[in-house]
Scaffold this active site. Sequence first.
Site, PDB file in Angstrom:
ATOM      1  N   GLU A   1      15.311  25.041  35.142  1.00  0.00           N
ATOM      2  CA  GLU A   1      13.927  24.698  35.489  1.00  0.00           C
ATOM      3  C   GLU A   1      13.583  23.319  34.941  1.00  0.00           C
ATOM      4  O   GLU A   1      12.578  22.722  35.307  1.00  0.00           O
ATOM      5  CB  GLU A   1      12.947  25.719  34.869  1.00  0.00           C
TER       6      GLU A   1
ATOM      7  N   ASP B   1      23.956  32.404  19.226  1.00  0.00           N
ATOM      8  CA  ASP B   1      24.633  33.160  18.167  1.00  0.00           C
ATOM      9  C   ASP B   1      25.226  34.462  18.720  1.00  0.00           C
ATOM     10  O   ASP B   1      24.560  35.174  19.492  1.00  0.00           O
ATOM     11  CB  ASP B   1      23.587  33.484  17.087  1.00  0.00           C
TER      12      ASP B   1
HETATM   13  C1  NOJ Z   1      27.166  33.777  13.400  1.00  0.00           C
HETATM   14  C2  NOJ Z   1      26.513  32.813  12.476  1.00  0.00           C
HETATM   15  O1  NOJ Z   1      27.189  31.583  12.549  1.00  0.00           O
HETATM   16  C3  NOJ Z   1      26.565  33.435  11.100  1.00  0.00           C
HETATM   17  O2  NOJ Z   1      26.158  32.530  10.112  1.00  0.00           O
HETATM   18  C4  NOJ Z   1      25.708  34.682  11.100  1.00  0.00           C
HETATM   19  O3  NOJ Z   1      25.842  35.318   9.854  1.00  0.00           O
HETATM   20  C5  NOJ Z   1      26.164  35.642  12.188  1.00  0.00           C
HETATM   21  N1  NOJ Z   1      26.382  34.991  13.434  1.00  0.00           N
HETATM   22  C6  NOJ Z   1      25.116  36.730  12.415  1.00  0.00           C
HETATM   23  O4  NOJ Z   1      23.969  36.186  12.996  1.00  0.00           O
END
Ligand code: NOJ
Length: 562
Positions: A267, A218
């Site tokens: 790993e 993310d």
């Molecule tokens: C991207 C994620 O896809 C989204 O749903 C989220 O709100 C933001 N990152 C923050 O983590």
Amino acid sequence: MVQPDSTVLTDGRPSSPDATWWRQAVVYQIYPRSFADVDGDGLGDLAGITSRVPYLRDLGVQAVWLSPFYPSALADGGYDVDDYRDVDPRLGSLDDFDAMVAALHDAGIKVVVDIVPNHSSDRHSWFREALVSPPGSPERDRYIFRDGQGPDGSVPPSDWESLFGGPAWERVADGQWYLHMFAREQPDLNWDNADVRADFLRTLRFWSDRGVDGFRVDVAHGLAKDLTPPLAGTLLPDEPLAGGNHPLWDRDEVHDIYREWRSVFDEYDPPRTAVAEAWVHDLRRARYASPEGLGQAFNFDLLEAAWDAGAFRAVIAHNLAHAEQSGASSTWVLSNHDVVRHATRYGLPEVDGLPTKEVARRWLLTDGTEPAVDVDRGLRRARAATLLMLALPGSAYLYQGEELGLAEVPDLPAAAREDPIYFRTGGAERGRDGCRVPLPWQARAEGGESFGFGPGPAHLPQPAWFDRYAVDAELADPASTLRLYRQALALRRQLQGAESLEWLESGNPDVLAFARPGGWQCWTNFGPRPVTVPADLRAGLVLGSGVVDDDQLPPETTVWIA
Ligand code: NOJ
């Protein structure tokens, strides 16, 4: 084009043949809280996913990617993580997780989990320790705390805005401020801190040891930050600056972090994979996707492209070229949990000069009343776009419900909404709840039940028209979108060849066509009228997104010819 059948690990060891499974995989995104609810609390759970493994197997996906299922107050749908190495008790336990992984693996389906390293939740033990520790303490150093401006420090350290609206700084009781680029419940972690770095390596091993095959990372371009004073007056452009000098996004140092992660992935045999969610372009995206880095990166260009043969061709050619440069395979996405579903986007009228996502955003602001959505056209185009995407070399990421042709729910009642974007903008933005409404598994809802999602009402209410998209109804209909996806995925497995394509000249600007190794072809008519194409639609047709009953390619239709 590259088409390795094995890879060499970063330490020079050859890896097992299964190491390249991700290169042309179809990966199905599960938003766990909205997939299937076994215990009846209105939230989907891990046992719900396990119970639907036969569905996923019959759909024919090679992997699932699970959006966060970790303990969370759901300030941002689970992207506010309280504990990176546990399961939200409302969704189950680590034993349930192991059972789910075993069932998926038995069905030949790999498991990718979401890692959220840019921020934790404000309920994470580290953040709670930071709050009770003094300014300058090691506990505060795991996050980004700063003094405010002005004589009493009551002005935030900078005027930066959170991506979800409102200020990016929140003041704590002793007067300091912490940075949160998303919701206030999502304090940004400090990646210069050694504890933070070490702890994420531990998390990667924790899930890898439990059999997880890969990670979706993310906000991968956000971890490295340069907050050298003075912050005040530092302007933040919308787009990351080219060259890696933006204080917050896509800094060059971020790749040092992923090199460390890569050595953890390697790993394992096969090495664990990763895909970056990084909102950057071209060569800068290729760095996230490099074999020394995360290995693959999302490209959202198809999702943002206008419904136009030329636009699609440009996006495809561009991304294939960049994937080749990085050594990764390309990724393709039409829908995910952050955007208006593509069956709806394609049903909205085109507005000159406005990107499709802006048209969709404005439509959401009217609760879906203006302009009217052409539901049939949206679905017709969505099916055609999907079939085109599934013919491309690289990996295709599907979002739960798109295989049903599911449409966006634009008119959720205010009281039901969950997205922090809605709350942080005081309702001025509607946010993403409309694509996160739980799946309809059966057309008949009994009593207070949902459409087969679980024994009670779903956490985001399903509208009455969801019955039309229910899994049981679509399985019974040979022309349904679900049956189309199942056929397409089965054929894709048979036809899949090397990672390349050859453009075919269609002689018509509305028609996009290419051939894949082995000679099979994909033809899409983006235009509003049937067209004659130089391909044998009668004898060669193996699959169509719509009905083909003569030798013309119908409007807004894709066919595969073998
Ligand atoms: C991207 C994620 O896809 C989204 O749903 C989220 O709100 C933001 N990152 C923050 O983590």
